[in-house]
Design an enzyme around this catalytic site. Structure first.
Site, mmCIF file in Angstrom:
data_model
loop_
_atom_site.group_PDB
_atom_site.id
_atom_site.type_symbol
_atom_site.label_atom_id
_atom_site.label_comp_id
_atom_site.label_asym_id
_atom_site.label_seq_id
_atom_site.Cartn_x
_atom_site.Cartn_y
_atom_site.Cartn_z
ATOM 1 N N ARG A 290 0.857 -1.182 0.000
ATOM 2 C CA ARG A 290 0.000 0.000 0.000
ATOM 3 C C ARG A 290 0.896 1.235 0.000
ATOM 4 N NH1 ARG A 290 -3.080 -2.575 -1.785
ATOM 5 N NH2 ARG A 290 -5.127 -3.282 -1.105
ATOM 6 N N GLU A 319 -3.496 7.452 -6.097
ATOM 7 C CA GLU A 319 -3.374 6.790 -7.393
ATOM 8 C C GLU A 319 -4.451 7.287 -8.355
ATOM 9 O OE1 GLU A 319 -3.352 2.568 -6.724
ATOM 10 O OE2 GLU A 319 -1.458 2.619 -5.644
ATOM 11 N N HIS A 338 0.343 -0.024 -10.234
ATOM 12 C CA HIS A 338 -0.434 -0.947 -9.395
ATOM 13 C C HIS A 338 -0.760 -2.236 -10.156
ATOM 14 C CE1 HIS A 338 -3.191 -0.927 -5.626
ATOM 15 N NE2 HIS A 338 -2.801 -2.165 -5.914
#
Length: 602
Positions: A290, A319, A338
């Site tokens: 994270r 993000e 990601h």
């Protein structure tokens, strides 16, 4: 006084052949409890932990898929529900749609806050997070509103671990920077000299599913692996050749640090100026967990100061990150958008795993991947299933025995088991007893998620007691006893010697049974509805009551008589498939030997 129970099975329906029943009741001597059960299969009632609130006309529930989900998962959902795949919703659009949905599936981008649960007006019963982390879901609000939150913690484990190893190797050998250089027309071999992984120390911060898989692969690359995780068992780490160390020792000795912890208040910005200062100069950092666990501004400072030689990041605090982010643009930082779970196999696996969890939850099944409910292994769930049903039914029975106007504030639950105290997890059972007590007397929806919260809000105190029995602990429980204190009862026989409404039950052949009411032992299957009668123990009573029910076309599934002594008081418990009319119940109450009776709906 203890009573012995004997079961007599009849091939005829009890209500259809009252003469046969009458002859049974007139035999002498009789044991202190007689049970007559119709020969039919009794299905185990499904566990109602999360109930779909679709309309009662057979309409399917509605599942909103707010982020891209693999086709295999969507197809599985479509077999059970109406599926609305609406991506890139604004918060306002999500709040508008959610009031029409029973379940919501998201990935990591959609924020499911309190406003979403408030906008659902109680209809939303399941939130499925297609992945591991649940920091984008307000668990406190979900619990308060009785919404189960499930995730898919296993399907992308290998993909995330592989991506962590790929980033570590790419960072160590400057793969992304060299690639960009060659594509721009350069050929600078000396500029992109890397470091070897063999013999280096890797600190795995967070030794869960992904962290342990990263450790296995790093060991295969010849690295020395240490780990920090305050909750990881040492034997599991030692089994794959990993030493568990303190947080400070991990920071100070590692050549590479790989992050695998969830984002919580305790882990937020765990890597900051202070912790970077404790690290070995030239350390390299990988983060596929994270973004929020790293203070990104502090990481830029550590990179510029040479404390951190390189970083490889798949996740960010925000993000997507800003295009002019100093961290993203740093020449010694390798970044990916990601991609931890982004393999074809993982995407399909996550889609199927979360779809199965959501469908199961809407069907009322226990969810082993629930994150805001007791985490219990699938094996324990399967073993406890009939006892969970028993717990809810005993709660429903007990509260219906309370006279109107009596508030239930004190509940005592006693578990009798041959297992040791630490081998019996009663949280599921307590939650379902709470559900059984509260739902019949209120408009509050109770499930495994919000049971304790709801009980506390209503001022209901639940105490638990365990009685350890001698014998083999093959089954988890022998009996469950529920007592409601400081209440009046509409069926005085249900009161114990100390004045509490008291019911007791056990599981027999996988079926929950009521075995005691007050001080009287009975034996009746807990499904459908039950009629309890206190009567004078005399011949012909079973036949008389059976005839009245048979004449009204009410089918009897089970009948049991418990008594203190012959020709004294007895309690007859009758299981019925249909709800008797008021006239039928009145006829039972007018039988001279019947002193009191009560109809209880399960």
């Amino acid at each position: 006084m203890s009573a012995v129970t004997a079961a007599v099975t009849s091939s005829a329906k009890v209500a259809v052949n009252p003469h046969k029943i009458s002859s049974l009741s007139s035999r002498s001597p009789l044991p202190s409890a007689i049970s007559i059960r119709s020969k039919r299969d009794i299905p185990l009632k499904r566990l109602i932990l999360v109930t779909c609130t679709a309309t009662g006309d057979g309409a399917k529930p509605t599942v909103l898929v707010a982020e891209k989900l693999g086709e295999a998962g969507v197809q599985l959902l479509e077999k059970f529900a109406n599926v609305d795949c609406s991506y890139n919703l604004t918060p306002e659009e999500l709040n508008t749609k959610i009031s029409l949905c029973d379940a919501l599936i998201v990935r990591s981008a959609t924020k499911v806050g309190r406003d979403v649960f408030e906008s659902s007006r109680g209809r939303l019963k399941v939130v499925g997070r297609a992945g591991v982390g649940i920091d984008n879901v307000d668990l406190s609000a979900a619990t308060e509103f009785g919404c189960l939150v499930v995730n898919a913690p296993t399907a992308n484990t290998i993909a995330a671990a592989e991506h962590g190893i790929a980033l570590m190797a790419a960072m160590a050998r400057n793969v992304s920077q060299a690639d960009a250089s060659v594509k721009s027309g350069e050929w600078k071999r000396n500029k992109y000299v890397g470091v070897s992984l063999v013999g280096k120390t890797l600190a795995v911060m967070g030794f869960g599913k992904v962290g342990s898989e990263v450790a296995r692969r790093a060991k295969g690359l010849g690295m020395r692996v240490i780990a920090h995780d305050p909750y990881a068992p040492a034997d599991r780490a030692h089994a794959i050749g990993v030493d568990l160390v303190s947080f400070d020792e991990a920071l100070s000795t590692a050549d590479f640090i790989s992050l695998h912890m969830p984002l919580t208040p305790a882990t937020s910005k765990m890597l900051n100026d202070e912790t970077f200062a404790k690290m070995k100069k030239g350390v390299r950092i990988v983060n596929v967990a994270r973004g929020g666990v790293i203070d990104e501004d502090a990481l830029v400072r550590a990179l510029d100061a040479g404390i951190v030689a390189q970083a490889a990041l798949d996740v960010f605090t925000k993000e997507p990150p800003a295009k002019d982010s100093k961290l993203v643009q740093h020449e010694r930082v390798t970044v990916t958008p990601h991609l931890g779970a982004s393999t074809m196999e993982a995407q399909e696996g996550v889609a199927i795993e979360i779809a199965e969890a959501v469908v199961g939850a809407l069907n009322g099944e226990l969810a082993s991947t629930a994150v805001n409910a007791p985490m219990v292994s699938a094996e324990v769930l399967a073993e406890l299933k009939p006892y969970v049903v028993l717990a809810e039914q005993l709660g429903r029975l007990a509260v219906q025995l309370v006279a109107g106007g009596s508030g239930v504030k004190n509940v005592k639950v006693t578990y009798a088991s041959a297992r040791a105290t630490d081998e019996l997890d009663t949280r599921l059972l307590r939650a379902m007893i709470t559900k059984g007590i509260i739902e019949p007397i209120s408009d509050v929806y109770v499930n495994l998620v919000n049971a304790d919260y709801t009980a506390k809000q209503r001022g209901m105190r639940i105490s638990e007691e365990r009685v350890v029995l001698d014998g083999s602990p093959e089954s988890p429980l022998e009996t469950i006893t529920v007592q409601l204190g400081n209440v009046e009862s509409k069926f005085a026989t249900a009161l114990s010697e100390s004045g509490e409404v008291k019911v007791e039950g056990r599981v027999k052949d996988g079926i929950p049974h009521l075995t005691k009411v007050g001080s009287f032992e009975v034996d009746v299957s807990l499904e459908g509805s039950i009629i309890l009668c206190r009567q004078v123990d005399q011949p012909g009573m079973i036949g008389t009551v059976g005839s009245i029910l048979g004449e009204s076309n009410v089918n009897v599934s089970f009948m049991s008589v418990g008594r203190i002594a012959p020709r004294k008081q007895a309690v007859m418990a009758i299981g019925v498939d249909d709800m008797p009319s008021k006239e039928t119940l009145k006829k039972i109450g007018e039988i001279p030997a019947v002193e009191e009776f009560v109809f209880l709906k399960l």
